[in-house]
Design an enzyme around this catalytic site. Structure first.
Site, PDB file in Angstrom:
ATOM      1  NE  ARG A   1      -1.420  -4.075 -17.509  1.00 66.73           N
ATOM      2  CZ  ARG A   1      -1.182  -2.945 -18.182  1.00 66.73           C
ATOM      3  NH1 ARG A   1      -0.763  -2.571 -17.189  1.00 66.73           N
ATOM      4  NH2 ARG A   1      -2.218  -2.595 -18.846  1.00 66.73           N
TER       5      ARG A   1
ATOM      6  CG  ASP B   1      -6.872   4.608 -17.899  1.00 65.47           C
ATOM      7  OD1 ASP B   1      -7.268   3.303 -18.146  1.00 65.47           O
ATOM      8  OD2 ASP B   1      -5.868   5.358 -17.971  1.00 65.47           O
TER       9      ASP B   1
ATOM     10  NE  ARG C   1      -6.083   4.723 -14.164  1.00 57.80           N
ATOM     11  CZ  ARG C   1      -5.627   5.553 -13.891  1.00 57.80           C
ATOM     12  NH1 ARG C   1      -5.239   7.226 -13.011  1.00 57.80           N
ATOM     13  NH2 ARG C   1      -4.004   6.038 -14.659  1.00 57.80           N
TER      14      ARG C   1
HETATM   15  C1  S3P Z   1      -2.347   4.785 -22.001  1.00 55.34           C
HETATM   16  C2  S3P Z   1      -3.266   4.062 -22.539  1.00 55.34           C
HETATM   17  C3  S3P Z   1      -4.740   3.261 -21.907  1.00 55.34           C
HETATM   18  C4  S3P Z   1      -4.713   3.655 -21.159  1.00 55.34           C
HETATM   19  C5  S3P Z   1      -3.916   3.200 -19.631  1.00 55.34           C
HETATM   20  C6  S3P Z   1      -2.779   4.681 -20.205  1.00 55.34           C
HETATM   21  C7  S3P Z   1      -1.580   5.710 -22.079  1.00 55.34           C
HETATM   22  O1  S3P Z   1      -4.331   1.708 -22.310  1.00 55.34           O
HETATM   23  O2  S3P Z   1      -5.402   2.715 -19.800  1.00 55.34           O
HETATM   24  O3  S3P Z   1      -3.701   3.696 -18.056  1.00 55.34           O
HETATM   25  O4  S3P Z   1      -0.764   6.060 -21.776  1.00 55.34           O
HETATM   26  O5  S3P Z   1      -1.268   5.393 -23.883  1.00 55.34           O
HETATM   27  P1  S3P Z   1      -3.567   0.839 -23.946  1.00 55.34           P
HETATM   28  O6  S3P Z   1      -3.269   1.993 -25.169  1.00 55.34           O
HETATM   29  O7  S3P Z   1      -3.926  -0.357 -23.180  1.00 55.34           O
HETATM   30  O8  S3P Z   1      -5.938   1.484 -23.962  1.00 55.34           O
END
Ligand code: S3P
Length: 427
Positions: free
Chosen positions: A123, A312, A385
């Site tokens: 990632r 999500d 998920r």
């Molecule tokens: C999260 C932010 C989101 C989300 C992840 C949790 C967080 O990701 O998809 O499951 O706790 O800040 P991104 O910041 O990459 O959008």
């Protein structure tokens, strides 16, 4: 490698309380570790991701008691109280752990290395490394493992190219240590749990429209933190209950932060019967009870500013779209391709295998409903998920559905299967 076998059921009925919100749980552990004094955190998530954050701070000399239970006691040592970890910090599957921690580690007076599992190592980390380097950080690697040499940081003004709470939070946490006022501006509002908790713990933080600014050097004040139920985990039961006619479910104590309630707004726009009761607030986060009934849905377009508020929940909403009358278009959601798996590809593959009419787009999906779903052998792509969305799909498919590689569910919601059993009314 475990699998889950699912048979169709008639309804979902009953009342459940959801385990603690994962995003807020991570922030509670981090900020309580950096605050001065003892914090009691209640209702914490027992997911593996959150346990990775606990062990990361334990490895930096913070005393955390109660790991694996509902409540933690954290003895914070102040902003400069962390010590060098003896070994590489393993963040497992957790994007939130690695990205937020990068911001903290960049400002320490020691070096450290952080890494994660196979999925996390693919990632993108440049999105946090780049702004942190502008603040003066020294970081080797654009993918995990990241080798971070702690530095004295300076404040910056930064515009994030994509709305991301993880990126925004990494910069704000580094900003806690930086000299001067750090500013982050987003193209659309992402979840603001970090800002809310920093404010609650008396940081010098301000929010104006899409810009957050924080002054460096101010110590945080330890205060009790109670974590609301996870709306992302709740969304699986919301959609399950909406799609199975005659269902009636009450989800108690769910976090209703407006930056997270896109799923409720969208389901309502699709025609779902959802009511909020007993709306209240605890440590600067709203929560309430969500009551959902079996409803008939219609297809809609989902795109624009709502995407970060529902990022999500798009996998479970894609299932809802297969059962809605007409076309549902999900667009502007390219971020789904860099989550725990490429969720656009994984949804297109699995839902079409079940007989749904799904077209994969670069930045989303077009789904034509309603379609009957058929039970098949499905692949979670080791994404929690995806696995949970497919189990819910199996509840309304003909015949048996088998979801492979379901161990990953433990990363966010180890209680998922047990909770689902409580609500099931057999067919
Ligand atoms: C999260 C932010 C989101 C989300 C992840 C949790 C967080 O990701 O998809 O499951 O706790 O800040 P991104 O910041 O990459 O959008």
């Amino acid at each position: 490698m475990s699998e889950i076998r699912v048979r169709p059921i008639r309804h979902l009925r009953g009342e459940i309380t959801l385990p603690g919100d994962k995003s807020i749980s991570h922030r509670a552990i981090m900020l309580a570790s950096l605050a001065r004094g003892r914090t009691l955190v209640s209702g914490i998530s027992k997911g593996e991701d959150v346990l990775k954050t606990v062990s990361a701070f334990q490895s930096m000399g913070i005393e955390i008691k109660g790991a694996g239970s509902d409540s933690l006691t954290i003895q914070g040592k102040g902003l400069r109280g962390l010590s060098q970890p003896g070994e590489i910090i393993d963040c497992g599957n957790s994007g939130t752990t690695i990205r937020l921690l990068s911001g903290i580690l960049a400002a320490q007076d020691f070096s450290s290395t952080i890494t994660g599992d196979e999925s996390l190592r693919t990632r993108p980390m440049d999105r946090v490394v780049e702004p942190l380097e502008r603040m003066g950080a020294k970081i080797e690697g654009r993918f995990a493992p990241l080798k971070i040499e702690g530095k004295r940081l300076k404040a910056i003004s930064y515009r994030t190219p994509v709305p991301s709470a993880q990126v925004k939070s990494a910069i704000l946490l580094a900003g806690l240590y930086a000299q001067g006022k750090t500013e982050v501006t987003e193209p659309a509002r992402s979840r603001d749990h970090t800002e809310r908790m920093l404010k609650y713990l008396e940081a010098d933080i301000e929010v104006r429209d899409l810009t957050v600014s924080i002054a460096g050097g101010k110590e945080l004040v330890a205060k009790p933190i109670s974590i609301p139920g996870d709306i992302s985990s709740a969304s699986f039961f919301m959609v399950g209950a909406i799609l199975l006619s005659g269902s009636h479910v009450k989800l108690s104590g769910v976090g209703l932060n407006p930056a997270r309630t896109g799923v409720i707004d969208i389901l309502k726009r699709m025609g779902a019967e959802i009511e909020i009761e007993n709306l209240r607030e605890k440590n600067n986060e709203p929560l309430g009870d969500v009551v959902v009934r079996g409803s008939r849905l219609k297809g809609i377009t989902i795109g624009g500013e709502i995407i970060p508020r529902v990022i999500d929940e798009l996998p479970i909403l894609a299932l809802a779209a297969t059962k809605a009358e007409g076309k549902t278009t999900i667009k502007g959601a390219r971020e789904l391709r860099v989550k725990e798996t490429d969720r656009i590809r994984a949804l297109a593959t699995n839902l079409s295998r079940m007989g749904a009419k799904v077209e994969e787009k670069e930045d989303g999906l077009v789904i034509q409903g309603p379609t009957e779903l058929k039970g098949k052998k499905l692949d979670s792509f080791t994404d929690h998920r995806m696995a949970m969305a497919l189990v819910i799909a199996g509840l309304m498919a003909q015949g048996e559905t088998v979801v492979s590689d379901t161990d990953c569910i433990k990363t966010s919601f180890p209680e998922f299967e047990k909770t689902l059993e409580k609500l099931k009314v057999a067919g």
